[in-house]
Design a protein around this motif. Structure first.
Motif, PDB file in Angstrom:
ATOM      1  N   VAL A   1     -16.554   7.895 127.852  1.00 42.57           N
ATOM      2  CA  VAL A   1     -17.525   8.246 126.808  1.00 42.57           C
ATOM      3  C   VAL A   1     -18.887   8.531 127.448  1.00 42.57           C
ATOM      4  O   VAL A   1     -19.509   9.550 127.167  1.00 42.57           O
ATOM      5  N   GLU A   2     -19.319   7.648 128.339  1.00 46.53           N
ATOM      6  CA  GLU A   2     -20.642   7.778 128.952  1.00 46.53           C
ATOM      7  C   GLU A   2     -20.785   9.091 129.746  1.00 46.53           C
ATOM      8  O   GLU A   2     -21.759   9.819 129.597  1.00 46.53           O
ATOM      9  N   THR A   3     -19.775   9.386 130.581  1.00 47.52           N
ATOM     10  CA  THR A   3     -19.826  10.617 131.377  1.00 47.52           C
ATOM     11  C   THR A   3     -19.823  11.844 130.476  1.00 47.52           C
ATOM     12  O   THR A   3     -20.605  12.775 130.675  1.00 47.52           O
ATOM     13  N   LEU A   8     -22.575  16.440 128.099  1.00 43.88           N
ATOM     14  CA  LEU A   8     -22.855  17.154 126.855  1.00 43.88           C
ATOM     15  C   LEU A   8     -24.372  17.306 126.672  1.00 43.88           C
ATOM     16  O   LEU A   8     -24.862  18.386 126.343  1.00 43.88           O
ATOM     17  N   LEU A   9     -25.102  16.226 126.914  1.00 49.39           N
ATOM     18  CA  LEU A   9     -26.562  16.284 126.784  1.00 49.39           C
ATOM     19  C   LEU A   9     -27.168  17.306 127.727  1.00 49.39           C
ATOM     20  O   LEU A   9     -28.063  18.064 127.346  1.00 49.39           O
ATOM     21  N   ALA A  10     -26.658  17.344 128.954  1.00 52.88           N
ATOM     22  CA  ALA A  10     -27.173  18.308 129.923  1.00 52.88           C
ATOM     23  C   ALA A  10     -26.925  19.731 129.431  1.00 52.88           C
ATOM     24  O   ALA A  10     -27.800  20.597 129.535  1.00 52.88           O
ATOM     25  N   LEU A 215     -18.193  26.547 126.086  1.00 50.61           N
ATOM     26  CA  LEU A 215     -17.421  25.925 125.002  1.00 50.61           C
ATOM     27  C   LEU A 215     -17.208  24.451 125.311  1.00 50.61           C
ATOM     28  O   LEU A 215     -16.687  24.092 126.370  1.00 50.61           O
ATOM     29  N   VAL A 216     -17.647  23.591 124.371  1.00 51.52           N
ATOM     30  CA  VAL A 216     -17.396  22.157 124.494  1.00 51.52           C
ATOM     31  C   VAL A 216     -16.439  21.740 123.385  1.00 51.52           C
ATOM     32  O   VAL A 216     -16.603  22.158 122.237  1.00 51.52           O
ATOM     33  N   ILE A 217     -15.444  20.939 123.713  1.00 47.62           N
ATOM     34  CA  ILE A 217     -14.532  20.407 122.702  1.00 47.62           C
ATOM     35  C   ILE A 217     -14.650  18.893 122.694  1.00 47.62           C
ATOM     36  O   ILE A 217     -14.417  18.244 123.723  1.00 47.62           O
ATOM     37  N   LEU A 218     -15.054  18.354 121.551  1.00 42.71           N
ATOM     38  CA  LEU A 218     -15.155  16.906 121.382  1.00 42.71           C
ATOM     39  C   LEU A 218     -14.151  16.510 120.316  1.00 42.71           C
ATOM     40  O   LEU A 218     -14.310  16.833 119.142  1.00 42.71           O
ATOM     41  N   ASN A 219     -13.102  15.846 120.738  1.00 45.32           N
ATOM     42  CA  ASN A 219     -12.012  15.483 119.819  1.00 45.32           C
ATOM     43  C   ASN A 219     -11.199  14.351 120.438  1.00 45.32           C
ATOM     44  O   ASN A 219     -11.014  14.317 121.646  1.00 45.32           O
ATOM     45  N   ARG A 220     -10.747  13.429 119.584  1.00 51.87           N
ATOM     46  CA  ARG A 220      -9.977  12.287 120.098  1.00 51.87           C
ATOM     47  C   ARG A 220      -8.695  12.732 120.798  1.00 51.87           C
ATOM     48  O   ARG A 220      -8.319  12.191 121.817  1.00 51.87           O
ATOM     49  N   GLU A 221      -8.042  13.743 120.223  1.00 58.89           N
ATOM     50  CA  GLU A 221      -6.767  14.206 120.777  1.00 58.89           C
ATOM     51  C   GLU A 221      -6.935  15.563 121.456  1.00 58.89           C
ATOM     52  O   GLU A 221      -7.859  16.299 121.141  1.00 58.89           O
ATOM     53  N   PRO A 222      -6.006  15.909 122.312  1.00 57.80           N
ATOM     54  CA  PRO A 222      -6.042  17.252 122.912  1.00 57.80           C
ATOM     55  C   PRO A 222      -5.941  18.327 121.833  1.00 57.80           C
ATOM     56  O   PRO A 222      -5.388  18.088 120.764  1.00 57.80           O
ATOM     57  N   THR A 223      -6.516  19.507 122.109  1.00 57.79           N
ATOM     58  CA  THR A 223      -6.446  20.619 121.163  1.00 57.79           C
ATOM     59  C   THR A 223      -5.872  21.841 121.866  1.00 57.79           C
ATOM     60  O   THR A 223      -5.716  21.864 123.090  1.00 57.79           O
ATOM     61  N   GLU A 224      -5.632  22.850 121.047  1.00 56.67           N
ATOM     62  CA  GLU A 224      -5.083  24.115 121.524  1.00 56.67           C
ATOM     63  C   GLU A 224      -5.911  24.757 122.641  1.00 56.67           C
ATOM     64  O   GLU A 224      -5.387  25.498 123.454  1.00 56.67           O
ATOM     65  N   PHE A 225      -7.237  24.510 122.621  1.00 58.73           N
ATOM     66  CA  PHE A 225      -8.117  25.269 123.497  1.00 58.73           C
ATOM     67  C   PHE A 225      -8.723  24.450 124.626  1.00 58.73           C
ATOM     68  O   PHE A 225      -9.645  24.926 125.307  1.00 58.73           O
ATOM     69  N   LEU A 231     -16.175  21.980 128.860  1.00 59.52           N
ATOM     70  CA  LEU A 231     -16.230  20.520 128.846  1.00 59.52           C
ATOM     71  C   LEU A 231     -15.342  20.029 127.710  1.00 59.52           C
ATOM     72  O   LEU A 231     -15.449  20.512 126.579  1.00 59.52           O
ATOM     73  N   VAL A 232     -14.449  19.090 128.024  1.00 57.43           N
ATOM     74  CA  VAL A 232     -13.596  18.474 127.002  1.00 57.43           C
ATOM     75  C   VAL A 232     -13.887  16.980 127.006  1.00 57.43           C
ATOM     76  O   VAL A 232     -13.826  16.344 128.047  1.00 57.43           O
ATOM     77  N   VAL A 233     -14.231  16.444 125.840  1.00 65.03           N
ATOM     78  CA  VAL A 233     -14.469  15.007 125.740  1.00 65.03           C
ATOM     79  C   VAL A 233     -13.476  14.443 124.730  1.00 65.03           C
ATOM     80  O   VAL A 233     -13.541  14.761 123.535  1.00 65.03           O
ATOM     81  N   HIS A 234     -12.532  13.626 125.214  1.00 67.60           N
ATOM     82  CA  HIS A 234     -11.568  12.988 124.314  1.00 67.60           C
ATOM     83  C   HIS A 234     -12.082  11.593 123.989  1.00 67.60           C
ATOM     84  O   HIS A 234     -11.798  10.634 124.701  1.00 67.60           O
ATOM     85  N   ALA A 235     -12.885  11.511 122.960  1.00 66.55           N
ATOM     86  CA  ALA A 235     -13.469  10.220 122.600  1.00 66.55           C
ATOM     87  C   ALA A 235     -13.862  10.262 121.136  1.00 66.55           C
ATOM     88  O   ALA A 235     -13.706  11.291 120.454  1.00 66.55           O
ATOM     89  N   ASP A 236     -14.359   9.138 120.649  1.00 64.39           N
ATOM     90  CA  ASP A 236     -14.793   9.044 119.263  1.00 64.39           C
ATOM     91  C   ASP A 236     -16.105   9.820 119.059  1.00 64.39           C
ATOM     92  O   ASP A 236     -17.064   9.647 119.823  1.00 64.39           O
TER      93      ASP A 236
END
Ligand code: NAD
Length: 247
Positions: A1-3, A8-10, A215-225, A231-236
């Motif tokens: 989550v932290e990383t 994402l902030l950057a 493109l950033v994807i923030l989602n608990r589960e993997p997605t199509e894209f 950047l992909v973040v799998h977190a709450d």
């Protein structure tokens, strides 16, 4: 989550125009289940197709019965940490608008001006006549239903339906055009809480990427894209976005 949050902030700090694009996942912490997680809406009922709604009174009654059963969810829901974070991004002038697949009105409730919430699938917190577009409140429809045992029709004779887009119903043209313009103008596209399987909405992250945006994807589960994302973040969502407010 932290990383994930730091990266994402950057990206947000380095971006000229950020476009948040949200799905049901941003509202699960507000007590509104998403569609595809276990316990989600579709594990219980198959959706009612637009043609069936228009063609049969029994279907309209059934659609309204289901909607009334959800009133506790939609009527009482308050915006969550993700909504508040995006509202502060919008307020700070970093995001011109929020494009959403959600129908729960929670981006507006978090303070984003209604004209800057682009609702691709409409809004379930009020109803419209399908013929003359007159607006009706859910409570009024419910009173009429309870009194007569049937969903009421409009004074013009048209059918009254929640202001949402059902399967088989046309997408709203102005919103689709606006979402496309916003997508083509952003240099950072944030797909938040969406499985990205519902089309044509899922085309926007793809368009952003093809147009050169990050493109950033923030989602608990993997997605199509996930594989085309920068950047992909799998977190709450709330955990990741909450600290954005103070930034
Ligand atoms: P979806 O149910 O297909 O996907 C939601 C995604 O969010 C899932 O992949 C899930 O893993 C993720 N998620 C759930 N809670 C999360 C959390 N706290 N943190 C991180 N990830 C989380 O939803 P979708 O892609 O939006 O497509 C479903 C369609 O259903 C949309 O078109 C929308 O109109 C409609 N819908 C809307 C609402 C709403 O308005 N809140 C609720 C249910 C469905």
């Amino acid at each position: 989550v932290e990383t994930g949050r730091r990266r994402l902030l950057a990206l947000i700090e380095g971006a000229r125009a950020v476009l948040p694009f949200t799905g049901a996942g941003i509202s699960t912490e507000c007590g509104i289940p998403d569609f595809r997680s276990p316990g989600g809406v579709w594990t219980k009922n198959a959706p009612i197709d637009f043609r069936d709604f228009v063609a049969r009174r029994a279907m309209r009654d059934e659609a309204w019965r289901r909607r009334f059963a959800l009133e506790e969810q939609f009527g009482a829901a308050q915006p969550g940490r993700g909504h508040h974070a995006l509202a502060s991004l919008w307020r700070a002038g970093r995001a011109p608008a929020v494009v959403t697949q959600n129908i729960d009105n929670l981006h507006q409730a978090s303070g984003v001006a209604a004209q800057d919430v682009v609702e691709l699938h409409g809004n379930t917190t009020y109803a419209l006549c399908l013929s003359c577009a007159a607006r009706y409140e859910i409570a009024w429809v419910r009173e009429r239903f309870d009194a007569t045992g049937h969903a009421p029709d409009c004074a013009c004779g048209g059918h009254i339906k929640t202001a949402t887009v059902s399967f088989g119903q046309a997408m709203p043209e102005a919103e689709m055009r606006r979402a496309e313009e916003l997508t083509l103008r952003c240099d950072l596209f944030l797909a938040i809480g969406s499985s990205l399987v519902v089309w044509p909405a899922a085309g926007f992250p793809l368009l952003a990427k093809r147009n050169g945006a990050r493109l950033v994807i923030l989602n608990r589960e993997p997605t199509e894209f996930d594989e085309i994302a920068d950047l992909v973040v799998h977190a709450d969502i709330g955990d990741v976005l909450a600290p954005l407010v103070s930034h």
